[in-house]
Design a protein around this motif. Structure first.
Motif, PDB file in Angstrom:
ATOM      1  N   ALA A 192     -28.124  32.765 104.488  1.00 21.59           N
ATOM      2  CA  ALA A 192     -29.309  32.721 104.934  1.00 21.59           C
ATOM      3  C   ALA A 192     -30.128  31.419 104.349  1.00 21.59           C
ATOM      4  CB  ALA A 192     -30.161  33.974 104.086  1.00 21.59           C
ATOM      5  N   ARG A 193     -31.048  30.925 105.297  1.00 22.98           N
ATOM      6  CA  ARG A 193     -31.851  29.681 104.807  1.00 22.98           C
ATOM      7  C   ARG A 193     -32.806  30.175 103.724  1.00 22.98           C
ATOM      8  NH1 ARG A 193     -32.540  25.097 108.244  1.00 22.98           N
ATOM      9  NH2 ARG A 193     -30.708  25.232 110.163  1.00 22.98           N
ATOM     10  N   ASP A 194     -33.673  31.205 103.783  1.00 24.10           N
ATOM     11  CA  ASP A 194     -34.631  31.296 102.777  1.00 24.10           C
ATOM     12  C   ASP A 194     -34.187  31.652 101.440  1.00 24.10           C
ATOM     13  OD1 ASP A 194     -33.528  33.802 103.233  1.00 24.10           O
ATOM     14  OD2 ASP A 194     -35.570  34.799 104.108  1.00 24.10           O
ATOM     15  N   ARG A 195     -32.945  31.959 101.409  1.00 19.66           N
ATOM     16  CA  ARG A 195     -32.128  32.173  99.935  1.00 19.66           C
ATOM     17  C   ARG A 195     -32.417  30.761  99.182  1.00 19.66           C
ATOM     18  NH1 ARG A 195     -30.473  33.025  96.100  1.00 19.66           N
ATOM     19  NH2 ARG A 195     -29.151  34.497  95.037  1.00 19.66           N
ATOM     20  N   PHE A 196     -32.415  29.652  99.689  1.00 27.16           N
ATOM     21  CA  PHE A 196     -32.154  28.326  99.193  1.00 27.16           C
ATOM     22  C   PHE A 196     -33.351  27.685  99.096  1.00 27.16           C
ATOM     23  CE2 PHE A 196     -28.242  29.916 100.548  1.00 27.16           C
ATOM     24  CZ  PHE A 196     -27.532  30.294  99.410  1.00 27.16           C
ATOM     25  N   ALA A 197     -33.580  26.486  98.129  1.00 28.81           N
ATOM     26  CA  ALA A 197     -35.012  25.808  98.526  1.00 28.81           C
ATOM     27  C   ALA A 197     -34.814  24.471  98.951  1.00 28.81           C
ATOM     28  CB  ALA A 197     -35.312  25.457  96.945  1.00 28.81           C
ATOM     29  N   LEU A 198     -34.206  24.802 100.385  1.00 34.27           N
ATOM     30  CA  LEU A 198     -34.030  23.496 101.137  1.00 34.27           C
ATOM     31  C   LEU A 198     -34.907  22.378 101.344  1.00 34.27           C
ATOM     32  CD1 LEU A 198     -32.052  25.270 103.980  1.00 34.27           C
ATOM     33  CD2 LEU A 198     -30.996  24.518 101.706  1.00 34.27           C
ATOM     34  N   ASP A 199     -36.192  22.805 101.146  1.00 37.46           N
ATOM     35  CA  ASP A 199     -37.179  21.931 101.300  1.00 37.46           C
ATOM     36  C   ASP A 199     -37.134  20.876 100.265  1.00 37.46           C
ATOM     37  OD1 ASP A 199     -38.171  22.869 103.556  1.00 37.46           O
ATOM     38  OD2 ASP A 199     -39.777  24.086 102.876  1.00 37.46           O
ATOM     39  N   ALA A 200     -36.616  21.048  99.150  1.00 37.19           N
ATOM     40  CA  ALA A 200     -36.816  20.393  97.925  1.00 37.19           C
ATOM     41  C   ALA A 200     -35.398  19.436  97.835  1.00 37.19           C
ATOM     42  CB  ALA A 200     -36.722  21.095  96.638  1.00 37.19           C
ATOM     43  N   PHE A 201     -34.546  19.546  99.063  1.00 39.90           N
ATOM     44  CA  PHE A 201     -33.311  18.385  98.947  1.00 39.90           C
ATOM     45  C   PHE A 201     -34.086  17.344  99.771  1.00 39.90           C
ATOM     46  CE2 PHE A 201     -30.317  22.293  98.652  1.00 39.90           C
ATOM     47  CZ  PHE A 201     -30.844  22.676  97.655  1.00 39.90           C
ATOM     48  N   LEU A 202     -33.269  16.132  99.536  1.00 39.45           N
ATOM     49  CA  LEU A 202     -33.391  15.227 100.485  1.00 39.45           C
ATOM     50  C   LEU A 202     -33.098  15.545 101.895  1.00 39.45           C
ATOM     51  CD1 LEU A 202     -31.253  12.406  98.254  1.00 39.45           C
ATOM     52  CD2 LEU A 202     -33.805  12.369  98.653  1.00 39.45           C
ATOM     53  N   ARG A 203     -33.777  15.089 102.758  1.00 36.06           N
ATOM     54  CA  ARG A 203     -33.692  15.382 104.179  1.00 36.06           C
ATOM     55  C   ARG A 203     -32.591  15.361 104.783  1.00 36.06           C
ATOM     56  NH1 ARG A 203     -38.042  14.553 107.360  1.00 36.06           N
ATOM     57  NH2 ARG A 203     -39.495  15.502 105.637  1.00 36.06           N
ATOM     58  N   PRO A 204     -31.745  14.103 104.954  1.00 32.81           N
ATOM     59  CA  PRO A 204     -30.694  13.944 105.720  1.00 32.81           C
ATOM     60  C   PRO A 204     -29.382  14.838 105.039  1.00 32.81           C
ATOM     61  CG  PRO A 204     -31.180  11.817 104.833  1.00 32.81           C
ATOM     62  CD  PRO A 204     -32.066  12.951 104.152  1.00 32.81           C
ATOM     63  N   VAL A 205     -29.433  15.274 103.874  1.00 34.29           N
ATOM     64  CA  VAL A 205     -28.254  16.146 103.377  1.00 34.29           C
ATOM     65  C   VAL A 205     -28.345  17.502 103.975  1.00 34.29           C
ATOM     66  CG1 VAL A 205     -28.090  14.679 101.419  1.00 34.29           C
ATOM     67  CG2 VAL A 205     -29.280  16.515 101.130  1.00 34.29           C
ATOM     68  N   SER A 210     -30.352   3.762 100.076  1.00 36.38           N
ATOM     69  CA  SER A 210     -28.869   3.879 100.786  1.00 36.38           C
ATOM     70  C   SER A 210     -28.726   5.236 101.464  1.00 36.38           C
ATOM     71  CB  SER A 210     -27.988   3.446 100.026  1.00 36.38           C
ATOM     72  OG  SER A 210     -28.187   2.082  99.298  1.00 36.38           O
ATOM     73  N   VAL A 211     -29.142   6.408 100.453  1.00 38.08           N
ATOM     74  CA  VAL A 211     -28.964   7.662 101.121  1.00 38.08           C
ATOM     75  C   VAL A 211     -29.842   7.891 102.461  1.00 38.08           C
ATOM     76  CG1 VAL A 211     -29.214  10.235 100.876  1.00 38.08           C
ATOM     77  CG2 VAL A 211     -27.952   8.743  99.063  1.00 38.08           C
ATOM     78  N   LEU A 212     -30.916   7.422 102.383  1.00 41.40           N
ATOM     79  CA  LEU A 212     -31.993   7.839 103.485  1.00 41.40           C
ATOM     80  C   LEU A 212     -31.564   7.080 104.581  1.00 41.40           C
ATOM     81  CD1 LEU A 212     -35.357   8.043 101.468  1.00 41.40           C
ATOM     82  CD2 LEU A 212     -33.708  10.042 102.304  1.00 41.40           C
ATOM     83  N   SER A 213     -30.978   5.995 104.465  1.00 41.59           N
ATOM     84  CA  SER A 213     -30.673   5.145 105.572  1.00 41.59           C
ATOM     85  C   SER A 213     -29.328   5.273 106.161  1.00 41.59           C
ATOM     86  CB  SER A 213     -30.820   3.533 105.328  1.00 41.59           C
ATOM     87  OG  SER A 213     -30.130   3.002 104.541  1.00 41.59           O
ATOM     88  N   ALA A 214     -28.521   6.029 105.174  1.00 39.79           N
ATOM     89  CA  ALA A 214     -26.960   6.303 105.523  1.00 39.79           C
ATOM     90  C   ALA A 214     -26.751   7.157 106.855  1.00 39.79           C
ATOM     91  CB  ALA A 214     -26.319   7.060 104.401  1.00 39.79           C
ATOM     92  N   VAL A 215     -25.654   6.891 107.515  1.00 38.39           N
ATOM     93  CA  VAL A 215     -25.373   7.459 108.847  1.00 38.39           C
ATOM     94  C   VAL A 215     -24.320   8.501 108.750  1.00 38.39           C
ATOM     95  CG1 VAL A 215     -24.439   7.059 111.032  1.00 38.39           C
ATOM     96  CG2 VAL A 215     -25.819   5.233 109.864  1.00 38.39           C
ATOM     97  N   PRO A 216     -24.817   9.597 108.895  1.00 35.61           N
ATOM     98  CA  PRO A 216     -23.949  10.767 108.816  1.00 35.61           C
ATOM     99  C   PRO A 216     -22.728  10.766 109.710  1.00 35.61           C
ATOM    100  CG  PRO A 216     -26.028  11.811 109.721  1.00 35.61           C
ATOM    101  CD  PRO A 216     -25.946  10.097 109.465  1.00 35.61           C
TER     102      PRO A 216
END
Ligand code: GLC
Length: 423
Positions: free
Chosen positions: A117-130, A371-377
């Motif tokens: 369940a997405r609302d169970r975790f504070a996903l907005d607080a994480f670095l976006r690409p992860v 580097s994380v923000l420009s990294a390619v998944p």
């Protein structure tokens, strides 16, 4: 760290029990009311030394829901194979899995991990690409835990004495490795070139740092037949042919290459950020004499592959409610801070990268975030495991100089075609 590594290496299924009782040991219909009860937490066996006190804290507070740590080998591929075989056997021995970001789609597509369940975790607080690495077909299948981006470590003392700056392009790196390293009795450059996921990462970075890619459109389109891919393969093959990449590097995973750098044997090393703390530590021969910059590329700075791991819950877990709490615990601010300060691993919580105290104690944080923000998944392909094996096999022949970059790109295109066409 060293103790854990000694236990994990070469052991087929090494279970290091740190506390509590295994979830699987609980009797059917036992203390699992509402999906609550003991858990096993399964992870690759390297870089886990910091986990013990965190699990001790949890176990003290939750005596009825203790977590047992299960450690698998430290090579990404062996860990993946053991997790897959246990999950596919349907045994239910694993509850929470610390999975490489590269595997989330494969595990999700196979129905081995449960949607969350997405609302169970504070996903907005994480670095976006992860956060994106934890989703598959629009659903959340894991919670980001650790992120990662490759950096170029360099010997600042040697470059400084020669009046040189750290390289931004491959030709600068090759020139410095060729000329400066032998003068100081060092090898020039190494990454992780043993055939396993680490080699896929290094080859993919070489291809994308020349502007190319292996697969496009979430793995559905093969795009490796390009000048960029040929240039990426040639960069590494030239290093081996000309000797500024040492032959030993063909046997390096993360740890062997880290050791070569901290023992003062290498001018340049591509590795993850965890190396920084160790290289600056008391046992290092290069403490205070090195730096880290973004990876160089063909025509300017290159890009890293996005690394890291996500926390997933086995679809067979009998205690998913406790598992969700445990995921929230491991991604809380307090634990994420310790992931960095005690584990030397890059946290996923964005705010920590701006924390003045942490930036002062971990000077690489700013470059790391960039580097994380420009990294390619890696592509979200349910067949990523097979794709990676094909890249490794071809890469191994290129680095052994048995196959030219031209032939390698043609063969890889064929093999990837077979994988996407195969059942
Ligand atoms: C690191 C990265 C992971 C990558 C692996 C390759 O553990 O975090 O994403 O697949 O190295 O060896």
């Amino acid at each position: 760290m060293r103790w854990i590594r000694a236990v994990g290496r070469g052991v087929l299924v090494a279970a290091v029990v740190l506390a509590g009782h295994a979830g699987a040991a609980a009797p059917p219909g036992g203390p699992s009311a509402g999906g609550r009860g003991p858990l096993t937490f399964v992870t690759a066996g390297d870089l886990t030394h910091y986990l013990r006190p965190l699990l001790d804290d949890w176990n003290r507070e939750r005596p009825a829901e203790p977590v047992t740590l299960v450690e698998l080998p430290d090579s990404a591929d062996e860990t993946r194979a053991q997790m897959l075989s246990e999950l596919r056997s349907g045994g239910g021995r694993f509850d929470v899995l610390n999975i490489d970001v590269a595997w989330t789609s494969e595990f999700a597509a196979a129905g081995l991990i449960a949607p969350l369940a997405r609302d169970r975790f504070a996903l907005d607080a994480f670095l976006r690409p992860v956060v994106d690495t934890a989703t598959f077909e629009g659903r959340l299948y894991a919670v980001p835990y650790v992120t990662n981006a490759g950096l170029l470590y360099y010997r600042a003392d040697i470059l400084g004495a020669a009046g040189e700056k750290p390289p931004r392009t491959w030709s600068e790196l090759a020139r410095q490795a060729r000329t400066l390293a032998p003068r100081s009795g060092l090898d020039g450059y190494a990454g992780q070139f043993l055939p396993y996921e680490g080699l896929t990462v290094n080859l993919t970075e070489a291809i994308q740092s020349a502007g190319g890619t292996v697969l496009r459109d979430e793995g559905t389109r093969i795009a490796v037949d390009s000048d960029a891919a040929r240039a990426g393969f040639a960069f590494l093959a030239d290093g081996l042919r000309e000797g500024w990449i040492p032959q030993e590097a063909l046997r390096y995973k993360e740890e062997e290459s880290r050791a070569a750098f901290v023992e003062g044997r290498l001018l340049f090393l591509r590795n993850w950020p965890y190396v920084y703390t160790d290289a600056d530590g008391p046992g290092s021969k290069v403490a205070g004499r090195f730096g880290a910059v973004p990876l160089p590329g063909a025509h300017g700075p290159g890009t890293s592959v996005l690394g890291g791991s996500n926390l997933a819950v086995s679809a067979r877990s009998r205690h998913p409610a406790t598992a969700a709490d445990f995921l929230a615990y491991l991604t809380s601010e307090r634990v994420q801070r310790q992931v960095l300060t005690k584990g030397a691993l890059p946290p996923v919580l964005a705010s920590l990268y701006d924390d003045p105290g942490l930036v002062a104690s971990h000077p690489y944080l700013t470059i790391l975030r960039e580097s994380v923000l420009s990294a390619v998944p890696r592509p979200k392909s349910p067949r990523y495991g097979q794709v990676s094996l094909a890249v490794q096999a071809v890469g191994q022949d290129v680095l052994a100089l048995r196959e030219s970059p031209e032939e390698a790109v043609r063969r890889l295109t064929r093999e990837l075609g077979d994988i996407s066409g195969g059942g």
